[in-house]
Design a protein around this motif. Structure first.
Motif, mmCIF file in Angstrom:
data_model
loop_
_atom_site.group_PDB
_atom_site.id
_atom_site.type_symbol
_atom_site.label_atom_id
_atom_site.label_comp_id
_atom_site.label_asym_id
_atom_site.label_seq_id
_atom_site.Cartn_x
_atom_site.Cartn_y
_atom_site.Cartn_z
ATOM 1 N N GLU A 11 -6.824 -3.359 -8.321
ATOM 2 C CA GLU A 11 -5.699 -2.520 -7.924
ATOM 3 C C GLU A 11 -4.424 -2.975 -8.627
ATOM 4 O OE1 GLU A 11 -7.206 -1.254 -3.433
ATOM 5 O OE2 GLU A 11 -5.829 -2.940 -3.674
ATOM 6 N N LEU A 46 2.046 1.730 -3.519
ATOM 7 C CA LEU A 46 0.952 2.141 -4.394
ATOM 8 C C LEU A 46 0.607 3.617 -4.192
ATOM 9 C CD1 LEU A 46 -1.419 -0.960 -4.064
ATOM 10 C CD2 LEU A 46 0.057 -0.388 -5.993
ATOM 11 N N ASP A 47 0.481 4.021 -2.923
ATOM 12 C CA ASP A 47 0.166 5.417 -2.645
ATOM 13 C C ASP A 47 1.289 6.350 -3.098
ATOM 14 O OD1 ASP A 47 -2.419 5.274 -1.640
ATOM 15 O OD2 ASP A 47 -1.758 4.865 0.399
ATOM 16 N N SER A 68 -7.185 -0.412 1.555
ATOM 17 C CA SER A 68 -7.329 -0.338 0.100
ATOM 18 C C SER A 68 -6.495 0.823 -0.427
ATOM 19 C CB SER A 68 -8.800 -0.170 -0.314
ATOM 20 O OG SER A 68 -9.327 1.047 0.163
ATOM 21 N N TRP A 69 -6.354 0.881 -1.733
ATOM 22 C CA TRP A 69 -5.555 1.910 -2.398
ATOM 23 C C TRP A 69 -6.425 3.158 -2.542
ATOM 24 C CZ3 TRP A 69 -2.949 0.978 -7.865
ATOM 25 C CH2 TRP A 69 -2.087 2.054 -8.139
ATOM 26 N N LEU A 92 0.823 -1.209 0.000
ATOM 27 C CA LEU A 92 0.000 0.000 0.000
ATOM 28 C C LEU A 92 0.862 1.266 0.000
ATOM 29 C CD1 LEU A 92 -2.918 -0.933 2.396
ATOM 30 C CD2 LEU A 92 -3.147 -0.132 0.043
ATOM 31 N N GLY A 149 -3.552 -6.616 -2.173
ATOM 32 C CA GLY A 149 -4.216 -5.831 -3.209
ATOM 33 C C GLY A 149 -5.388 -6.556 -3.825
#
Length: 417
Positions: free
Chosen positions: A127, A71-72, A367-368, A68, A123
């Motif tokens: 995602e 991803l962020d 979650s993303w 995460l 994920g």
């Protein structure tokens, strides 16, 4: 008498300690809560501030949230227009995601006793697909069409595998196919561009003025029957051939906030009532209406893909499995509690142990969250040269410069909240 019976407080102490760990990790380990400040800075477009907070959190955070964080971070860099840096981070995220896809038996067993939040976040399916979508947009902004098409093809191939081999009820992503059409058109691969545009239209028939290249290319590639049907359906969409010195500008707006997971209770015939909980997606407001202006042209951006809808579909396919795991976890906890009650000859202690074990029961709400709710697109035909694109959404106006060569397609990617 066994040592356990001589010290009945020992098993109770163990259960209390386990329950305390579960409750504490449920709070301290809540990635969504810990990144609230990051999201506030991100949504106010303070990207350096958001990145600084995320970097600081990464140093003191749990490895269970490593995917995460990547991803962020990749999304923050993308929104800041740092296309190369974003791709480097998203590449790391893709590699980590592939590693995490291998199931850890010990981690799965531990999740039965604790909860899903104690596992490394892997994920959602959509995602994982979005990693390649944003890499494709980054490469397109860098004018690396070949690399962008590699990512687009990867999205389509992964989805095809999910549908055919894993039997999941997914559809391909209209935004990936439409982006593929834009890139192929820029490469003057007219037939492939038509195929991608046609697939995007099949997935999202409400494209409005965005069908212009489909009309133009169906005629140019000799698909007379398709062209006649489209022309009858969209008589108001002008689609003359591009002049020699004419170009196009395509604006992709990543609009709104992706939905957020919230807990929902399911009995599922188990008699457990609120003990069985699963995540569901809830909207965080609606995506803004976006107007895009270029010179004297003024277009409302058209929604090509609702990522909020995609997220709900992908999560819904996992509900059955999540319920089964929750039920299995409840059974394991009941067995442990019953065993403790039998060993200590205390029914009350067994009941207490079961209640304490279930006190840490909670669905995984990670979650993303830096993803948009929608991908909206506007496109223009312009003379070759430098142009200023004005994007208006929610009372905010920004200007973006794009330089486009004759016969080429210039891409502008904008984030709006």
């Amino acid at each position: 008498m066994t040592p356990l019976l001589r010290h009945p407080a020992r098993p109770l102490g163990g259960v209390l300690a386990l329950a305390s760990v579960l409750l504490l990790t449920g709070c301290a380990g809540d990635y969504v809560a810990r990144t609230r400040g990051v999201r506030a800075s991100y949504q106010s477009e303070d990207y350096p501030g958001a990145l600084a907070q995320l970097d600081a959190m990464e140093k003191e955070g749990s490895g269970k949230d490593a995917l995460l964080v990547l991803l962020d971070k990749g999304m923050l860099l993308h929104s800041a227009g740092k296309w190369t840096e974003s791709n480097a981070v998203l590449e790391e995220a893709e590699k980590l995601s592939a590693q995490l896809d291998g199931v850890s038996v010990s981690e799965e067993a531990g999740a039965l006793i604790t909860n899903e939040r104690q596992r490394a976040y892997r994920g959602e399916d959509f995602e994982k697909l979005m990693i390649s979508v944003f890499q494709a947009l980054n490469y397109a902004e860098l004018e690396d069409d070949e690399a962008a098409m590699v990512e687009v093809r990867q999205v389509n191939e992964r989805l095809q595998k999910m549908v055919t081999e894993e039997k999941k009820p997914y559809q391909q992503l209209a935004i990936a196919r439409y982006l593929g059409g834009v890139i192929r058109e820029d490469q003057r691969d007219w037939d492939s561009a038509y195929i991608d545009y046609a697939k995007a239209y099949e997935l999202e028939p409400r494209l409005g003025s965005l069908v212009e290249p489909l009309l133009r290319l169906s005629k140019y590639t000799g698909r007379d029957d398709v062209y006649a049907a489209l022309k009858e359906k969209y008589p108001e969409v002008a689609h003359p051939p591009l002049a020699r010195d004419e170009s196009q500008v395509v604006v992709v707006v990543e609009a709104g906030l992706s939905p957020e997971k919230q807990p929902a209770s399911r009995d599922h015939g188990s008699g457990g009532g609120n003990l069985i909980e699963v995540p569901v997606y809830r909207d965080r407001g609606s995506a803004p209406s976006v107007r895009v202006k270029l010179g004297d042209q003024d277009e409302r951006a058209v929604t090509v893909t609702s990522l909020a809808d995609v997220a709900r579909l992908h999560l819904d396919t996992r509900i059955g499995g999540m319920l089964a795991k929750q039920l299995a976890g409840a059974a394991v906890k009941a067995g442990l509690a019953a065993g403790l009650g039998a060993v200590t000859k205390s029914e009350e202690l067994g009941i207490l142990a079961f209640l304490l074990l279930n006190a840490g029961n909670a669905p995984d709400l990670r979650s993303w969250l830096s993803l948009p709710a929608e991908f909206q697109v506007a496109r223009f035909r312009v003379s070759a040269g430098s142009h200023t694109v004005r994007v208006e959404a929610g009372g905010r106006v920004t200007e973006h410069t794009v330089d486009v060569k004759p016969g080429r397609v210039g891409l502008v990617v904008v984030r709006r909240y």
